[in-house]
Enzyme design. Sequence first.
Site, PDB file in Angstrom:
ATOM      1  N   SER A 180      14.411  29.166   4.597  1.00 58.01           N
ATOM      2  CA  SER A 180      15.436  28.587   5.532  1.00 58.01           C
ATOM      3  C   SER A 180      16.660  29.240   5.093  1.00 58.01           C
ATOM      4  O   SER A 180      17.284  30.549   4.472  1.00 58.01           O
ATOM      5  CB  SER A 180      15.383  27.325   5.160  1.00 58.01           C
ATOM      6  N   ASP A 367       8.835  25.674  15.354  1.00 55.56           N
ATOM      7  CA  ASP A 367       9.750  25.914  14.585  1.00 55.56           C
ATOM      8  C   ASP A 367      11.322  25.330  15.149  1.00 55.56           C
ATOM      9  O   ASP A 367      11.394  26.472  16.798  1.00 55.56           O
ATOM     10  CB  ASP A 367       9.842  27.205  14.185  1.00 55.56           C
ATOM     11  N   HIS A 398       9.153  24.203  11.362  1.00 60.21           N
ATOM     12  CA  HIS A 398       9.716  25.216   9.910  1.00 60.21           C
ATOM     13  C   HIS A 398       9.485  25.283   8.908  1.00 60.21           C
ATOM     14  O   HIS A 398       9.545  26.748   8.289  1.00 60.21           O
ATOM     15  CB  HIS A 398      11.456  24.438   9.688  1.00 60.21           C
TER      16      HIS A 398
END
Length: 428
Positions: A180, A367, A398
């Site tokens: 991320s 995601d 995610h």
Amino acid sequence: MSQVKVAVRSEEAANSYTQTFGMSWRQWRQACSEEYAKQCEREVLHTVDFIRENEKDPERLVEVVDSKIYDNDGLVHEVCVSDKATGKANKRSIVYMHGYGAGLGFYFRNMDGLTKGVTKDFNSYFVDWLGMGNSSRPPFDIKGQTASEKVEETERFFTESLETWRIGHGIEKMILVGHSMGGYLSAVYAMQYPERVEKLLLVSPVAIPENPFASNDDAEVYNSVASSAVHAVMDEPPLSNVTNEVLQTQEETTGLEPSRPSKPKNPLPRFITFLWEQNVTPFSLLRLSGPLGPKLMSFWSSRRFSTLPPETFRALHNYCYSIFRLKGSSEYALGNLLAPGAFARRCIMNRLRMLKCRTIFMYGDKDWMDDVAGLEATNRLKEMNIEAEHHIISNAGHHCYLDNPEDFNEIVLKEIRMSLRSFSSISE
């Protein structure tokens, strides 16, 4: 064989893990120290057999270390897994960086599979970014005035601390894995220190695509392509990326429950945009909520970690709250690096030419991050004669490393094996 327990909870059971007011009050009173946060991290790590009973593991040595990188507020927290017989010397390194506001403990379901049989050749480091997790929390004082200056100064805060950590460990070159925002920052590090990164593995990275809503206040002004994207988005706005991170359950992302179709939403409300621009983070709101904080967070954690067995869920919930509750520091980077809605103020797509190493993009099949942008970045890198791959991990959202650790680990281990073969051929 070391394993992490996995269980599927019913909706009724999942709901039962939201905290009572009494439980919330007790945790709020307890979770106010760095020592408590480290204790909670230990409880998460000790759900992994080879870490909990490390003295019985014939191969791997697990060390929890605070490495000093600066004189004041400069400790970087890490878990290192190395070889018991031969130590760390003359080994290659693979470094795992977590995402925004998280911590190295989020990799607990991967640590066994990613290190077993690897320590003879690689030292594995799971590292907390400076200002997050259980690393030091120095004041986050960015002096830049323009958006561009703030982006550059904020990126340097992270990349320079990682570089200082690398130098302190005597690591010549590393495979760098980032999730991320940690993926975004890892990519920036690889651009600034290309000679130090052997491979770059970006796990559902933020900040890849251009921002279709960019304005003159951002670090880069949207071009005609992004401008046309605005109209496409405004015709039928998708569910907010940030909203999805809060609302998706682990049953949905792992395929145990059908995904609900995304409902069109209006752009972010003005008050949310205002709070974002004022660097009011989710964690500052959690701190302000006082004794209600643990209960409010349990609504999120009981959804996000909804397939984990009870003891593992509780350990992870406590860990999350304990590090979220610590003094705010580099969490305030959010508004400097990302515009409201999680688009980058200076995207990676427009800086790909600065990447010089093999780069892997990974996304979950459920995601909320833009995997199409990752595919486009992969193709652009290939056009520049940079090796690149794009992977979609099934039954994952995610946090694909957490939702489907087996498939995630296999992709990483493949890259490790390729590096070993390449190194062997060069040595010969």
